[in-house]
Write a protein that holds these residues in place. Structure first.
Motif, PDB file in Angstrom:
ATOM      1  N   GLU A   1       1.075   3.850  -3.089  1.00  9.85           N
ATOM      2  CA  GLU A   1       0.613   5.210  -2.823  1.00  9.85           C
ATOM      3  C   GLU A   1       1.699   6.236  -3.140  1.00  9.85           C
ATOM      4  O   GLU A   1       1.436   7.244  -3.809  1.00  9.85           O
ATOM      5  CB  GLU A   1       0.150   5.344  -1.379  1.00  9.85           C
TER       6      GLU A   1
ATOM      7  N   GLU B   1       0.841  -1.203   0.000  1.00  3.97           N
ATOM      8  CA  GLU B   1       0.000   0.000   0.000  1.00  3.97           C
ATOM      9  C   GLU B   1       0.877   1.254   0.000  1.00  3.97           C
ATOM     10  O   GLU B   1       0.645   2.192  -0.769  1.00  3.97           O
ATOM     11  CB  GLU B   1      -0.898  -0.023   1.235  1.00  3.97           C
TER      12      GLU B   1
ATOM     13  N   ILE C   1       0.993   8.848  -6.141  1.00  2.00           N
ATOM     14  CA  ILE C   1       0.762  10.227  -5.708  1.00  2.00           C
ATOM     15  C   ILE C   1       1.895  11.139  -6.160  1.00  2.00           C
ATOM     16  O   ILE C   1       1.660  12.283  -6.530  1.00  2.00           O
ATOM     17  CB  ILE C   1       0.614  10.310  -4.179  1.00  2.00           C
TER      18      ILE C   1
ATOM     19  N   ASP D   1      -6.457  10.613   0.624  1.00  2.00           N
ATOM     20  CA  ASP D   1      -6.475   9.216   1.056  1.00  2.00           C
ATOM     21  C   ASP D   1      -6.498   8.264  -0.127  1.00  2.00           C
ATOM     22  O   ASP D   1      -7.507   7.664  -0.460  1.00  2.00           O
ATOM     23  CB  ASP D   1      -7.625   8.928   2.010  1.00  2.00           C
ATOM     24  N   PHE D   2      -5.333   8.119  -0.732  1.00  2.00           N
ATOM     25  CA  PHE D   2      -5.177   7.296  -1.927  1.00  2.00           C
ATOM     26  C   PHE D   2      -4.740   5.876  -1.620  1.00  2.00           C
ATOM     27  O   PHE D   2      -4.117   5.234  -2.443  1.00  2.00           O
ATOM     28  CB  PHE D   2      -4.140   7.947  -2.851  1.00  2.00           C
ATOM     29  N   GLU D   3      -5.065   5.353  -0.459  1.00  2.00           N
ATOM     30  CA  GLU D   3      -4.569   4.032  -0.097  1.00  2.00           C
ATOM     31  C   GLU D   3      -5.158   2.911  -0.929  1.00  2.00           C
ATOM     32  O   GLU D   3      -4.621   1.826  -0.970  1.00  2.00           O
ATOM     33  CB  GLU D   3      -4.793   3.756   1.391  1.00  2.00           C
TER      34      GLU D   3
ATOM     35  N   HIS E   1      -9.773   6.070  -7.930  1.00  2.00           N
ATOM     36  CA  HIS E   1      -9.579   6.304  -6.493  1.00  2.00           C
ATOM     37  C   HIS E   1     -10.227   5.194  -5.658  1.00  2.00           C
ATOM     38  O   HIS E   1      -9.662   4.723  -4.700  1.00  2.00           O
ATOM     39  CB  HIS E   1     -10.147   7.667  -6.119  1.00  2.00           C
TER      40      HIS E   1
END
Length: 128
Positions: A22, A18, A26, A119-121, A99
């Motif tokens: 991410e 994760e 990002i 919150d791009f997890e 997303h």
């Protein structure tokens, strides 16, 4: 400079994946309505991602909290800026991104009530 620090679950394989996903995704995105990545750091068991700080918090605190209700003009601005961020992710960036966790708690607001989708997890990449 005020920042927000996200700590990824300690030591798990899923947490490591994760974190790597991410940071990779990002760091390649640039849009006025996406939360800005400041930096990251890790060791064998702990993973941290540093984002710009959003002084007005998340949209859900304004919709469901004790704050004064948002005026309709502000709500409209939030909706259009969220749509702009999603359009960028889905169609305008080099590698399209889904997303998959868009909700009011992931819509952050700066001091001018400008949207910063965060919150791009749970990102999922696909080729357009």
């Amino acid at each position: 400079m005020d920042v927000a620090v996200k700590k990824i679950s300690q030591g798990s394989r899923q947490g490591r994946r994760e974190y790597i996903t991410e940071v990779k995704v990002i760091s390649s995105l640039r849009h006025r309505n996406l939360v800005r990545l400041i930096g990251w750091c890790h060791d064998e068991t702990q993973f941290f991602i540093v984002y710009e700080f959003m002084p007005y918090g998340s949209l859900d605190s304004h919709l469901f909290g004790q704050n004064n209700p948002l005026e309709w003009v502000v709500r409209y601005k939030i909706a259009t800026e969220t749509a702009s961020a999603l359009l960028y992710l889905h169609e305008e960036c080099e590698q399209c991104v889904v997303h998959r966790d868009v909700k009011s708690s992931n819509i952050m607001l700066d001091s001018g009530f400008n949207v910063k989708l965060g919150d791009f997890e749970i990102l999922n990449l696909y080729t357009s």
